[in-house]
Design a protein around this motif. Structure first.
Motif, short mmCIF file in Angstrom:
data_model
loop_
_atom_site.label_atom_id
_atom_site.label_comp_id
_atom_site.label_asym_id
_atom_site.label_seq_id
_atom_site.Cartn_x
_atom_site.Cartn_y
_atom_site.Cartn_z
N UNK A 96 37.45 23.47 -30.29
CA UNK A 96 36.59 22.36 -30.69
C UNK A 96 37.41 21.41 -31.55
N UNK A 97 37.88 20.32 -30.95
CA UNK A 97 38.71 19.37 -31.68
C UNK A 97 37.82 18.23 -32.19
N UNK A 98 37.73 18.08 -33.50
CA UNK A 98 36.86 17.08 -34.11
C UNK A 98 37.69 16.17 -35.01
N UNK A 99 37.43 14.87 -34.91
CA UNK A 99 38.07 13.94 -35.82
C UNK A 99 37.39 14.02 -37.18
N UNK A 100 38.06 13.51 -38.19
CA UNK A 100 37.47 13.54 -39.53
C UNK A 100 36.17 12.74 -39.57
N UNK A 101 36.16 11.60 -38.83
CA UNK A 101 34.96 10.77 -38.81
C UNK A 101 33.79 11.52 -38.18
N UNK A 102 34.06 12.25 -37.08
CA UNK A 102 33.00 13.01 -36.43
C UNK A 102 32.49 14.10 -37.37
N UNK A 138 28.60 16.30 -37.93
CA UNK A 138 28.65 17.75 -37.82
C UNK A 138 27.56 18.45 -38.60
N UNK A 139 27.22 17.91 -39.79
CA UNK A 139 26.24 18.63 -40.62
C UNK A 139 24.88 18.70 -39.97
N UNK A 140 24.44 17.56 -39.39
CA UNK A 140 23.14 17.56 -38.71
C UNK A 140 23.14 18.53 -37.54
N UNK A 141 24.26 18.55 -36.80
CA UNK A 141 24.37 19.44 -35.64
C UNK A 141 24.29 20.90 -36.06
N UNK A 142 25.04 21.25 -37.10
CA UNK A 142 25.05 22.64 -37.57
C UNK A 142 23.70 23.04 -38.15
N UNK A 172 15.51 23.72 -31.00
CA UNK A 172 16.63 23.52 -31.93
C UNK A 172 17.97 23.64 -31.22
N UNK A 173 18.11 24.62 -30.35
CA UNK A 173 19.36 24.77 -29.61
C UNK A 173 19.58 23.59 -28.67
N UNK A 174 18.51 23.05 -28.09
CA UNK A 174 18.63 21.88 -27.23
C UNK A 174 19.13 20.68 -28.04
N UNK A 175 18.60 20.51 -29.24
CA UNK A 175 19.05 19.43 -30.13
C UNK A 175 20.54 19.60 -30.45
N UNK A 176 20.96 20.84 -30.70
CA UNK A 176 22.37 21.12 -30.98
C UNK A 176 23.24 20.77 -29.76
N UNK A 177 22.81 21.22 -28.58
CA UNK A 177 23.61 21.02 -27.37
C UNK A 177 23.70 19.54 -27.02
N UNK A 178 22.58 18.84 -27.12
CA UNK A 178 22.57 17.44 -26.75
C UNK A 178 23.29 16.57 -27.77
N UNK A 179 23.46 17.08 -28.99
CA UNK A 179 24.24 16.36 -29.99
C UNK A 179 25.68 16.16 -29.55
N UNK A 180 26.22 17.16 -28.80
CA UNK A 180 27.54 17.02 -28.19
C UNK A 180 28.71 17.06 -29.14
#
Length: 492
Positions: A373-379, A384-388, A409-417
């Motif tokens: 999972x490669x994430x930029x600092x901006x992402x 990330x906090x809302x997704x987690x 909740x899992x759907x919200x997580x998955x669709x957050x991408x």
């Protein structure tokens, strides 16, 4: 090892399992240790053993795995697929002092030999005391000697059983564990190669009841009846009763057998199935050895090293592998090499949704380490906090089996991408299964495989969904694919 595509349109890895593994009679090893063959003794968690035995399922009870009622032994497989295990479970009243239990188990767990069904570890939590040993898949001596189905135990194999058992006792004696409790035909087990092994459970003495022998006084060493104490000579007496079992194919009281021997009627003792398969000289030597073991005075009995010497000279067909002498076909041997299902695979094969839920809950997200999972600092800072938080709410609902909330909740997580998680897909797949939506469950399991192509869990959940859809043939094939991936993981 190569990739291929299934009828369902996804790819998986297949492996060829070599069933032509060379086997040997192992007679030349003499029971020496090979420390590298076995894992070191360790302490197991109760949850780990629950998963391995499918929650101590009655379907996994192997009542004759070196034990007699009321002791309960379960067959299980560790989550990483590394070992099949036998788990003996009993109440803490047998060992009130947890430290004493651990110390005793550790001492027995230091032993490692091809002649033993070795003790791999133990567990003590709350009221539970458990011992974990190697699982022996080919039944007990009691089964093969007294209750055989297809063929009686051959004379050469009976002599080999006696030698291997003597070698096991000699090895234990050399390591300071000369006392073995209630030695009998249930304590002798047969491994995958058909070789006899001595159960390690008899090396542990129950601290509360102090009983070393069964209640059948006819087979109990006379000095134990007098003093209530077991000695190395008592073990040799029990070995003598086992020699009588091997000679006769029956469980004959020693006093009755000795009366026949004194009357020179020892041939009456011999199993009629053995007629013509042994010489009078061989039969006489084994009878004499049994007689010496069964002497009333303990000091007149031979020691275990003498037993090994005497039995070594009697060996027949030493170049024939044990599985051949036992009548195990090559087809059976090949099947033994087929990849075995993990506890999760077993649960999915039964579509046992409760067991699957418990396993996924216990496993958590450790398998996500295989996904980058490669994430930029901006992402990270922006999303990330809302997704987690969505995943965290989903996990709470999943644990409580609040399926609708977990799916949302899992759907919200998955669709957050923001983060890719095959474990979240697996959890939502199970939620769909538990909600009677197998088609959606299958789609999630397939998506989990697309994210993590070599993840057995994805295949096992696909199988559970396919079984629920009535596609049994595809489900069984997919289970095999998951098992093959686990076997590949274990090899590498």
């Amino acid at each position: 090892m190569g990739a291929r595509c299934s009828k369902l349109g996804f790819c998986f890895w297949s492996s060829n399992i070599d069933s032509n593994i060379p086997r040997s009679s192992d007679l030349d090893k003499g029971g020496e240790t090979e420390q590298g063959k076995w894992p070191a003794f360790r302490e197991y968690g109760l949850d780990e053993l629950k998963i391995a035995t499918s929650g101590f399922s009655v379907d996994n009870i192997v009542s004759e795995h070196g034990e007699k009622a009321p002791n309960v032994v379960y067959k299980g497989q560790l989550e990483n697929g590394s070992h099949w295990i036998a788990v003996k479970r009993f109440h803490k009243s047998a060992w009130p002092d947890a430290r004493q239990f651990l110390d005793e188990a550790r001492m027995v767990g230091q032993l490692r030999s091809d002649r033993l069904a070795n003790l791999l570890g133990c567990c003590y939590e709350g009221d539970d005391r458990l011992l974990v040993a190697e699982f022996m898949p080919n039944e007990t001596l009691s089964k093969h000697l007294f209750h055989w189905d297809t063929q009686p135990l051959k004379w050469a194999m009976r002599l080999r059983v006696a030698l291997y058992l003597a070698q096991a006792l000699d090895y234990c004696t050399s390591k300071g564990r000369a006392l073995y409790h209630d030695l009998n035909a249930y304590r002798v087990l047969f491994d995958q190669e058909g070789n006899p092994r001595l159960s390690c459970f008899g090396l542990m003495k129950n601290s509360r009841d102090g009983k070393s022998y069964s209640t059948n006084l006819a087979f109990t060493p006379p000095e134990y009846l007098r003093t209530g104490r077991i000695t190395p000579e008592s073990v040799v007496f029990s070995f003598g009763t086992l020699l009588l079992d091997l000679l006769s194919g029956k469980h004959i009281p020693p006093t009755h057998a000795l009366d026949l021997i004194r009357g020179k009627n020892y041939l009456v003792l011999m199993d009629s199935c053995l007629e013509g398969h042994f010489s009078n000289d061989e039969g006489t030597q084994v009878v004499r050895l049994a007689t010496r073991c069964l002497q009333y005075e303990a000091r007149e009995r031979p020691n275990v090293k003498s037993l090994v010497t005497n039995l070594t000279s009697l060996q027949k067909e030493a170049d024939v592998a044990s599985h051949v002498l036992m009548g195990m076909s090559q087809e059976t041997s090949a099947q033994e090499q087929t990849p075995r299902l993990s506890p999760l695979g077993e649960a999915c094969s039964r579509v046992d949704l409760t067991a699957i839920h418990e396993i996924l809950e216990t496993t958590g997200y450790k398998d996500d380490e295989g996904v980058a999972n490669e994430l930029s600092f901006q992402m990270w800072t922006g999303q990330i906090q809302d997704t987690l938080n969505s995943r965290k709410r989903g996990d709470t609902a999943f644990r409580a089996k609040d399926l609708t909330t977990a799916i949302d909740c899992y759907t919200e997580f998955i669709e957050g991408g923001t983060v890719v998680s095959p474990s979240v897909l697996a959890r939502r797949s199970l939620c769909y299964l538990m909600s009677n939506k197998p088609q959606e469950a299958l789609a999630d399991a397939m998506q989990a495989q697309a994210v993590y192509s070599e993840w057995p869990t994805a295949f096992y959940l696909q199988a559970a969904a396919l079984f629920s859809l009535g596609m049994d043939s595809d489900a069984r094939e997919t289970l095999g694919d998951g098992a093959a991936l686990e076997a590949r993981r274990k090899r590498h």
